[in-house]
Design an enzyme around this catalytic site. Structure first.
Site, short mmCIF file in Angstrom:
data_model
loop_
_atom_site.label_atom_id
_atom_site.label_comp_id
_atom_site.label_asym_id
_atom_site.label_seq_id
_atom_site.Cartn_x
_atom_site.Cartn_y
_atom_site.Cartn_z
CG ASP A 1 3.28 3.04 -1.96
OD1 ASP A 1 3.45 4.09 -1.33
OD2 ASP A 1 2.20 2.42 -1.98
C1 GLC Z 1 4.12 -2.72 -2.92
C2 GLC Z 1 3.44 -2.52 -4.25
C3 GLC Z 1 2.77 -1.19 -4.32
C4 GLC Z 1 1.93 -0.97 -3.09
C5 GLC Z 1 2.76 -1.18 -1.83
C6 GLC Z 1 1.95 -0.95 -0.57
O1 GLC Z 1 5.17 -1.85 -2.81
O2 GLC Z 1 4.31 -2.64 -5.31
O3 GLC Z 1 2.00 -1.11 -5.49
O4 GLC Z 1 1.44 0.31 -3.11
O5 GLC Z 1 3.28 -2.47 -1.84
O6 GLC Z 1 1.45 -2.10 0.00
C1 GLC Z 2 -0.54 1.05 -5.08
C2 GLC Z 2 -0.92 1.88 -3.87
C3 GLC Z 2 -0.84 3.36 -4.15
C4 GLC Z 2 0.45 3.70 -4.83
C5 GLC Z 2 0.67 2.87 -6.06
C6 GLC Z 2 2.00 3.13 -6.71
O1 GLC Z 2 -1.57 1.14 -6.02
O2 GLC Z 2 -2.21 1.57 -3.40
O3 GLC Z 2 -0.98 4.06 -2.95
O4 GLC Z 2 0.40 5.06 -5.15
O5 GLC Z 2 0.64 1.51 -5.69
O6 GLC Z 2 3.06 2.64 -5.95
#
Ligand code: GLC
Ligand code: GLC
Length: 811
Positions: A483
């Site tokens: 993400d």
């Molecule tokens: C932030 C976190 C990531 C998560 C995203 C969505 O970017 O680092 O892990 O998936 O928020 O809320």
């Molecule tokens: C968080 C989110 C997932 C994402 C991951 C890596 O765990 O829930 O959707 O893939 O972060 O950013």
């Protein structure tokens, strides 16, 4: 340092020191009604939706942490104490918390009085049982007062924290015998209320928080309890609570049991009222009646235990390593159920007010859960598919209450659609139920746009094909699985969210991870086409998959590992040419699992590079070197301090991709080494560093660039659960459902002598014994079924209900 121990026979984690480094929690409930409960009885409850139907209040970022929950106070003369130590924190003579499968038992002993509280949600019930048993272990008769306490949340947990100018005026309650009803907003648009009842006459009660606590006291010293006098307060606005006071007399050796019930009721619009201003209570009373005796509680508790016995009988390992067995047989499966239930909505790190059900997250959760309750997996897959958009893309999340895509969170995470193929294939392999492909499913929840589920998969597949960049690799969109790798974001405003802010238009940034994912799940799609008689579509899809393999080999290889991406300007990401972020884990994992370049040694080379650059004592970090400054062209990933989260933390979710990749190469020693480095049961002795629950995975463990490597954050709700379960059970232990049969193909450490697994697959029970007399990692020497030699290692489908013995010798 340890704070408790596993009780494997009971399937419990037993906490014996209440001063754990962080609240160690458990979940109650498996459908609709859920509770989070910490080892000191903190936490909260909700029905169906952690944001819109929150029953009890919880304060995030609180000091001290984890204040508020389901509290009992025992007033014994001058001594006031709580069975869970908190909130009063009177030192107990004995303390113990048992977190089990959807229940928690907290027991405290003080001055010869023992108090044991059992918390659980009976199956199919919108209520939590809190059964409290007090036993007089002393030689003299005793008189004590028990006070209960829950604080109501005014339903919308987000507004509850924010909209005080309204909320402090709207709270309403009713008191009816020993039941306290919370009916805020029921007079207008709500058709639901909550209640907290006890099966005993009251010496008094409180429903107004300030009256009960006293305006300047905390939960640790409520004035009413300290003085032993309930105020019989009636809340009008401010902060409504429910507190019962029950007076108990206990002879030496005598035990008395109180059953408290925290419940939720919905009434039809024309049945909301008994008379003006008085809510209709028949449904609540029926529920209270059902659990009015310890015998009915015992029966419901037994039912819950049998339910878990059933769920956990489908894959039972005996490896000779207690830590591995308890991960595989109990805790990893349990965590898979919880993540399936709640996606990423409510934990002690997710507030339950921000995030709904993630498209990518929940599709991945299916792979760790599908063998438990396949029918629920099927339903979830179809719910997710129903939020897919007609062009094949997906809303990133949907709201559990409405099941509709959440436009606030947006879409365009280009990995999202492909996970739908993965979950559907996993479901069909587990069940053999191809009919899911014919199920009519809407696009964007519009019933008029319903098409067979197969069409959803096809559009998911085509979405990648329709969105290729200059190197023939998939466009990344807003981000892929990571993400935080935001290659089109260019955010300079700290007040905007990386996740939702508008992106620069452009069709250049490409993801090698999605390319690997496309090859892997594209092949599944081809297989599904074939098996459903769509030969032409299969051929065409295969062409796209082959083309993708060629693009990765041509433009996605950096010499010693796979590139991660091309950025907005067409520059390489995850290349030896980069100063920071030279090698990333995700593309190594996906390209290895897909076997891209396997024949030419590329998988081996890539995984050796992973071992060389990304491995550490506490797991594989996400990339190296960590980003030491903010890089506008990469986005959020470089916003985290080095070693945390996506900036080179150990992101436990992607470690199993490498484990599985190692099994593709047949390197069982390494695969298992990576497994044990992050499996929580192996980290129990390091709880003082790790800090979080030793029975469940955390999303992230601080990486080697951080100040305290090995310190975990974000336990429970993480794709780590499903992926590690998938890696250990299907690839390391190697017992893997296929479309027509169960395959056995272990890849284990050479030192192992073997192991046994009992696997119930499509109604057939297989007792599988794997022997390793030659001490190899992989390779089948012989197989027998019920004593008869077999060729190959796929075990044919046999009659449902039957039991068989399978012997597999490696060598
Ligand atoms: C932030 C976190 C990531 C998560 C995203 C969505 O970017 O680092 O892990 O998936 O928020 O809320
Ligand atoms: C968080 C989110 C997932 C994402 C991951 C890596 O765990 O829930 O959707 O893939 O972060 O950013």
């Amino acid at each position: 340092m340890k704070f408790g121990h596993f009780d494997d026979a009971a399937r419990e984690y037993v906490i014996t020191n209440p001063r754990t480094p962080y609240p160690w929690i458990n979940y109650l409930g498996n459908d609709d009604f859920f509770g989070l409960i910490s080892h000191t009885a903190g936490g909260y409850a909700f029905c169906k939706d952690a944001r819109f139907r929150r029953l009890t209040r919880y304060r995030y970022n609180n000091v001290p942490w984890d204040d508020g929950g389901r509290y009992f106070y025992i007033q014994d003369g001058d001594c006031v104490w709580s069975p869970g130590w908190k909130p009063v924190r009177t030192e107990l003579d004995e303390y113990r918390c048992r977190h089990g499968m959807s229940y928690t038992i907290i027991r405290g002993v003080k001055n010869g009085i023992e108090a044991e509280a059992l918390f659980f949600v009976p199956l199919g019930t919108w209520a939590e049982v809190h059964q409290l048993t007090l036993t007089n272990r002393s030689q003299v008769a005793r008189a004590v007062r028990v006070f209960s306490l829950v604080e109501w949340c005014l339903w919308n947990a987000h507004d509850d924290l924010n909209n005080l100018q309204r909320n402090l005026s709207i709270g309403e309650v009713e008191i009816d015998g020993s039941a306290i009803y919370h009916k805020t907003e029921y007079r207008e648009r709500r058709n639901h209320y909550a209640f907290y009842a006890v099966n005993a006459p009251l010496a008094g009660f409180d429903t107004d928080r300030d009256a009960f606590l006293g305006p300047y006291n905390g939960f640790d010293s409520p004035a009413a309890v300290m003085e032993g006098t309930p105020r019989n307060s009636e809340a009008h606005g401010w902060s409504p609570i429910a507190s019962h006071c029950v007076a108990l007399h206990l002879q030496p050796g005598e035990a008395k049991t109180l059953v408290f019930l925290l419940g939720y009721v919905e009434n039809a619009d024309d049945q909301k009222w008994d008379r003006p201003g008085v809510i209709h209570k028949a449904n609540a009373r029926a529920l209270i009646e059902r659990f009015a005796t310890p015998a009915s509680v015992a029966a419901a508790f037994q039912e819950l235990r049998s339910f878990w016995d059933g769920l956990l009988s489908r894959y039972v390992l005996d490896s000779g390593d207690a830590r591995l067995d308890r991960m595989v047989n109990v805790w990893n499966q349990y965590q898979c159920m919880v993540t399936f239930n709640l996606s990423r909505s409510a934990s002690y790190f997710e507030t339950g007010i921000g995030r709904g059900v993630g498209f990518r997250d929940s599709n991945q959760d299916v792979i760790g859960f599908v063998h438990q309750v396949p029918a629920r997996a099927r339903q979830r897959i179809l719910e997710l598919a129903a939020t897919q958009l007609p062009d094949g893309s997906a809303y990133h999340q949907y709201q559990p209450l409405t099941k509709r895509g959440n436009s606030d969170i947006g879409g365009d995470f280009n990995d999202d659609p492909l996970w739908l193929i993965f979950s559907t294939a996993a479901y069909i392999k587990e069940t053999g139920d191809f009919s899911i492909l014919d199920e009519q499913v809407p696009f964007d929840n519009d019933e008029r746009a319903a098409r067979p589920h197969f069409e959803h998969l096809k559009r998911a597949f085509s979405h990648t094909v329709d969105n290729l960049g200059p190197h023939g690799l998939p466009l990344i969109g807003r981000a892929d699985w990571n993400d935080c790798l935001n290659l089109n974001c260019f955010s300079t405003d700290p007040n905007e969210s990386f996740q939702t802010t508008s992106n620069r238009a452009g069709r250049t940034a490409e993801s090698v991870m999605i390319a690997g994912q496309f090859v892997l799940y594209g092949r599944e799609f081809v297989e599904l086409c074939r098996r459903s008689g769509r030969e032409q579509e299969a051929l065409e899809a295969q062409r796209h998959v082959d083309a993708m393999v060629a693009s990765v080999l041509e433009h996605g290889w950096d010499g010693e590992w796979f590139l991660r991406a091309y950025d907005f300007f067409g520059n390489k990401v995850g290349s030896k040419e980069n100063e920071e972020g030279r090698i990333f884990i995700e593309s190594q994992g996906f390209c290895a699992m897909a076997g891209i370049g396997l024949g030419e040694g590329k998988v081996e080379q890539a995984l050796d590079s992973v071992n060389r650059w990304l491995d550490s004592d506490v797991g594989l970090v996400l990339h190296q070197p960590a980003f030491t400054r903010y890089r506008l062209e990469y986005g959020e990933i470089s916003s985290y301090p080095p070693g945390y989260k996506e900036n080179a933390g150990v992101f436990c979710h992607n470690n199993p991709w490498i484990m599985i990749g190692e099994t593709v190469l047949g390197r069982g020693d390494r695969a298992f080494e990576y497994y044990r480095k992050i499996a929580p049961a192996y980290l129990e002795d390091r709880s003082d560093v790790h800090r979080l629950e030793p029975y469940v995975y955390a999303q992230m463990v601080a990486g080697r660039d951080a100040a305290r490597p090995g310190e975990a954050k974000n336990s429970w709700l993480t794709g780590t659960a499903a992926w590690n379960y998938y890696a250990i059970t299907q690839f390391i232990l190697g017992i893997r459902p296929g479309y027509d049969a169960l395959e056995v193909n272990p890849c284990i450490p050479r030192t192992w002598n073997g192991f046994t697994v009992t696997r119930i697959f499509r109604g057939v029970t297989y007792h599988i014994e794997v022997r390793n007399p030659r001490h190899v990692s992989k390779g089948i020497r012989r197989v027998s079924l019920d004593g008869d030699p077999m060729s190959g290692n796929t075990i044919p489908m046999l009659d449902p209900g039957s039991e068989h013995r399978v012997m597999v010798e490696l060598g």
